[in-house]
Design a protein around this motif. Structure first.
Motif: not given
Length: 343
Positions: A1-15, A43-54
């Motif tokens: 599994m991919d772990l959250v990188r510091p820059e992505n964690t910060a992006r979430l924290a910024g919100h 379960f089934g799932a799909r993103p609603l946007k085509n963002d490169r990262t989620f």
């Protein structure tokens, strides 16, 4: 599994941040689906946007009957139930963003002062909305709900419960259920004390099912009002009821039931009289009558009235017919003929 990188964690924290220590986290939609599938089920799932990262993070905790998910997501996505998905009663409590689900032709969205609840196998697609979205979700094993319903209304659940999905937290019933939900969520989050107390977690799961059935709106609500069901029944009565439902087609005696529960026959009889208004044998007969009625009403069932009578422990067909008419206002044959016309 991919772990959250510091820059992505910060992006979430910024919100607004997620304010918890995640058990699972990642930066791709696929990593989230894999983690939740491994942690709970498919379960089934799909993103609603085509963002490169989620970017996402979650605190996922489980007991035998309860799963609690505290999570935050960078963007919106949809969930759908598959045939092999574990069946549960889901409670959705958004903190930022919102949650939308459909049941039949009805679409409901969470709002201030409300939470949503639904059987995942009865709901259509669910949409997790917002960027970021932060919420608590609690999943209660559907078997607990079915057992509790059977013990309260003495009817097997052979079709949809038709549970109203909106719970108003300003009402007395909403406060009762909402407060218990928060207690469970807090008790399981971040390795909370409920995780180390299986008995307490089991008791809370039963209490939650009890409150939803007793105070929620569903197809059996009117039956409960008429019966004036007691909110509290002693443990040995509830355990005896569970045992009877689990062994309903077996040749039970009340001595066998009392021995399995671990109380005297007199204590069992006293408990049922006080909290169910009948004897243990009378209760067993009532749920067997209801089970026989469900089979008689089934247009696909090819068995005769006499065969169905014997399956549920009624040795004398004539006496069964008298008891059946007294309980349901029609004869077993009338019920069967009406079902045959639907074939």
């Amino acid at each position: 599994m991919d772990l959250v990188r510091p820059e992505n964690t910060a992006r979430l924290a910024g919100h607004g941040g997620y304010g918890f220590e995640p058990t699972h986290a990642g930066v791709s939609f696929e990593s989230m689906v894999q983690a939740f599938t491994a942690g709970y089920g498919v379960f089934g799932a799909r993103p609603l946007k085509n963002d490169r990262t989620f970017a996402w993070a979650a605190d996922l905790r489980r007991t035998e009957a309860l799963t609690v998910l505290h999570s935050v997501y960078q963007s919106s996505w949809t969930i759908r139930t598959l045939e092999e998905s574990p069946q549960h009663l889901a409670f959705f409590m958004p903190h930022t963003g919102s949650f939308r689900l459909s049941i039949g032709r009805r679409t409901i969205e969470s709002g201030a002062g409300h939470l949503l609840m639904a059987n995942n196998h009865e709901a259509g697609d669910r949409v997790v909305q917002g960027g970021p979205h932060r919420s608590d979700a609690l999943f209660l094993d559907w078997k607990v709900v079915k057992r509790m319903l059977a013990s309260l209304v003495e009817k097997p659940l052979s079709e949809s419960l038709d549970l109203d999905p909106i719970l108003d937290l300003a009402t007395q019933s909403g406060q009762l259920i909402g407060n218990l939900l928060q207690t469970i969520v807090q008790g399981m989050r971040d390795s909370g004390p409920l995780l180390s107390s299986p008995l307490a977690a089991a008791a809370m799961s039963e209490t939650l099912a009890h409150l939803v059935i007793r105070f929620g709106r569903h197809r059996f609500s009117d039956d409960l009002e008429k019966a004036k069901v007691s909110l509290v029944a002693p443990w040995h009565v509830r355990r005896a009821i569970d045992y009877m439902h689990a062994n309903i087609a077996e040749p039970l005696t009340m001595t066998m039931v009392a021995e399995d529960v671990g109380v005297s026959l007199r204590a069992l009889q006293t408990g049922f009289k006080a909290f169910r208004g009948t004897s243990p044998a009378g209760y067993l007969r009532a749920i067997r009558l209801q089970a026989a009625r469900e089979q008689l009403r089934d247009p696909t069932n090819q068995q005769s009235v006499r065969e169905i009578c014997a399956i549920w422990g009624f040795a004398h067909a004539g006496r069964f017919s008298i008891i059946y008419r007294s309980s349901f206002g029609e004869s077993p044959r009338d019920t069967r003929l009406r079902a045959e016309r639907l074939r």
